[in-house]
Design an enzyme around this catalytic site. Structure first.
Site, PDB file in Angstrom:
ATOM      1  N   HIS A 139      50.698 -14.734  20.823  1.00 23.10           N
ATOM      2  CA  HIS A 139      49.829 -13.746  21.569  1.00 23.10           C
ATOM      3  C   HIS A 139      49.622 -13.978  22.781  1.00 23.10           C
ATOM      4  O   HIS A 139      50.121 -14.217  23.126  1.00 23.10           O
ATOM      5  CB  HIS A 139      48.641 -14.487  20.420  1.00 23.10           C
ATOM      6  CG  HIS A 139      48.692 -13.573  18.481  1.00 23.10           C
ATOM      7  ND1 HIS A 139      48.827 -14.655  18.011  1.00 23.10           N
ATOM      8  CD2 HIS A 139      48.826 -12.519  18.152  1.00 23.10           C
ATOM      9  CE1 HIS A 139      48.863 -14.468  16.682  1.00 23.10           C
ATOM     10  NE2 HIS A 139      48.710 -13.364  17.022  1.00 23.10           N
ATOM     11  N   SER A 156      42.642 -11.940   9.355  1.00 27.19           N
ATOM     12  CA  SER A 156      42.080 -11.090  10.554  1.00 27.19           C
ATOM     13  C   SER A 156      41.771  -9.594  11.189  1.00 27.19           C
ATOM     14  O   SER A 156      41.968  -9.041   9.882  1.00 27.19           O
ATOM     15  CB  SER A 156      43.890 -10.975  11.035  1.00 27.19           C
ATOM     16  OG  SER A 156      44.467 -10.410  12.586  1.00 27.19           O
ATOM     17  N   SER A 157      41.493  -9.746  12.270  1.00 28.44           N
ATOM     18  CA  SER A 157      40.693  -8.940  12.754  1.00 28.44           C
ATOM     19  C   SER A 157      41.163  -7.344  12.623  1.00 28.44           C
ATOM     20  O   SER A 157      41.044  -6.035  12.814  1.00 28.44           O
ATOM     21  CB  SER A 157      39.984  -8.407  14.233  1.00 28.44           C
ATOM     22  OG  SER A 157      40.500  -8.460  14.544  1.00 28.44           O
ATOM     23  N   CYS A 158      42.826  -7.348  12.810  1.00 28.00           N
ATOM     24  CA  CYS A 158      44.178  -6.394  12.658  1.00 28.00           C
ATOM     25  C   CYS A 158      44.226  -5.826  11.035  1.00 28.00           C
ATOM     26  O   CYS A 158      44.199  -4.545  11.358  1.00 28.00           O
ATOM     27  CB  CYS A 158      45.370  -7.014  12.894  1.00 28.00           C
ATOM     28  SG  CYS A 158      46.003  -8.086  11.230  1.00 28.00           S
ATOM     29  N   LYS A 199      47.777  -8.983   4.615  1.00 29.98           N
ATOM     30  CA  LYS A 199      46.223  -9.784   4.728  1.00 29.98           C
ATOM     31  C   LYS A 199      45.192  -8.930   3.762  1.00 29.98           C
ATOM     32  O   LYS A 199      44.461  -9.101   3.639  1.00 29.98           O
ATOM     33  CB  LYS A 199      45.581  -9.481   6.017  1.00 29.98           C
ATOM     34  CG  LYS A 199      46.113 -10.631   7.353  1.00 29.98           C
ATOM     35  CD  LYS A 199      45.844 -12.773   6.281  1.00 29.98           C
ATOM     36  CE  LYS A 199      46.751 -13.309   7.617  1.00 29.98           C
ATOM     37  NZ  LYS A 199      46.492 -14.662   6.931  1.00 29.98           N
ATOM     38  N   TYR A 241      51.701  -7.396   8.739  1.00 32.44           N
ATOM     39  CA  TYR A 241      50.789  -7.867   9.212  1.00 32.44           C
ATOM     40  C   TYR A 241      49.872  -7.975   8.461  1.00 32.44           C
ATOM     41  O   TYR A 241      48.717  -8.578   7.352  1.00 32.44           O
ATOM     42  CB  TYR A 241      50.914  -8.488  10.506  1.00 32.44           C
ATOM     43  CG  TYR A 241      49.775 -10.089  10.448  1.00 32.44           C
ATOM     44  CD1 TYR A 241      50.052 -11.340   9.627  1.00 32.44           C
ATOM     45  CD2 TYR A 241      48.788  -9.755  11.086  1.00 32.44           C
ATOM     46  CE1 TYR A 241      49.626 -12.287   9.873  1.00 32.44           C
ATOM     47  CE2 TYR A 241      47.775 -11.264  11.161  1.00 32.44           C
ATOM     48  CZ  TYR A 241      48.489 -12.192  10.450  1.00 32.44           C
ATOM     49  OH  TYR A 241      47.316 -13.073  10.529  1.00 32.44           O
TER      50      TYR A 241
END
Length: 338
Positions: A191, A119-121, A152, A148
């Site tokens: 989201h 994920s971009s997070c 990842k 999260y």
């Protein structure tokens, strides 16, 4: 021309095949010609009751029995700002267990190619924009989804470490914000885009005069239609490999993960207006500034896949319209409860 790294006869295991991302990947694989009996291919899509990804023994035994040649890890516990902030331990524990179990079992059972979806997070809150892959671990994370993101990051680094130490062909994709058919519309853990679709639908149905959204509405986000991500997954499995390693040390430019996004981005307040209009809601939009915005901007640098010839195809307007239509269809079939 790049030599194709996988064939139509592969035995492909999609972990998380019933979710929005996993089901899209399955559809696209079949569309491309994978998993078809005429090509001697197969796609494994066990449900949660058939395979408990939180139990390593179950996963390892399943891999020994089925012997998938390609594994795609799309399973994860996901949610928006509220869910991440309220249940950080759950997001960290469950995602760490799922990832570690599937990645290790695939490696131990000689999977030919492995794809991990991140994920971009994972990138620092204050990353230089657009965000390059090398920005990872260069600063503090956004606190609202830190658990999260940490999970990842661990998955990415486990894949990379197994590649370095054992030559395990594991690659990772970091998609931006996703949306599309099969999304999660739950009020407590969805989201932003699906949450807005549901909120404006409910407001219109109840004839509410205003809708209140979180934050200021000023953060910028890019949104990728889920079928475009599925295309990127197949593209990467067929064509992309990380740069070479020298003396078991990382080259300066080496990365085993690559960003997946699109060219455009939009302010959350403009996204709300767009969805409100498409849902034909006539009321006002208000903003609760006591609620968090999250990261103000996280535009991904997608130059690696772009140079290889991949790009997103779905216009945001068209993608949202199709998603709204699917949302309404799922309501009719009682797949979504309001």
């Amino acid at each position: 021309m790049v030599e194709k790294k996988i064939s139509f006869s592969e035995k492909i295991f999609i972990a998380g095949a019933t979710g929005m991302v996993g089901s899209s990947i399955k559809r696209k694989l079949i569309e491309y010609g994978y998993g078809l009996s005429k090509n001697n291919g197969i796609i494994f899509t066990p449900t949660r009751t058939e395979l408990n990804l939180l139990n390593f023994e179950d996963v390892n035994n399943w891999m020994k029995n089925k012997k998938p040649t390609i594994v795609i890890l799309a399973a994860a516990k996901v949610g928006g700002i509220y869910a991440n902030s309220s249940y950080p331990a759950d997001f960290l524990l469950e995602n760490l267990k799922i990832q570690t179990n599937v990645i290790e079992a695939a490696w131990r059972n000689n999977t030919k190619r492995f794809l991990f979806l991140g994920s971009s997070c994972i990138y620092p809150k204050l990353s230089k924009q657009p965000i390059k892959e090398q920005s990872l671990l260069q600063g503090p994370l956004e606190i609202t989804n830190e658990s999260y993101a940490l999970a990842k990051i661990s998955g990415i680094k486990l894949c990379q470490s197994l590649r370095i130490q054992y030559g395990f062909d594991a690659i990772s994709l970091m998609p931006t914000n996703l949306y599309g058919p099969g999304d999660n519309y739950n009020n407590s853990n969805s989201h932003v885009l699906p949450a807005l679709i549901r909120r404006f639908y409910e407001a219109k149905k109840k004839r509410e005069k205003n809708v209140t959204c979180w934050g200021t509405g000023n953060p910028l986000r890019e949104f990728l239609y889920v079928d475009d991500l599925a295309d990127a997954c197949i593209f990467a499995l067929e064509r992309w490999s990380p740069d070479a390693l020298t003396d078991n040390r990382l080259l300066e430019k080496y990365t085993s993960w690559v960003n997946v996004g699109c060219e455009s981005e939009i302010k959350i307040k403009d996204l709300a207006k767009k969805i409100s209009s498409l849902m034909e809601y006539q009321g006002e939009i208000e903003w609760d500034r006591t609620k968090p915005d999250g990261t103000m901007r996280k535009k991904l640098d997608i130059s690696i896949l772009s140079k290889l010839g991949w790009q997103a195809k779905t216009d945001l307007n068209k993608g949202i319209i199709y998603t709204i239509n699917q949302f309404k269809e799922e309501l009719k079939l009682n797949k979504i409860r309001i």
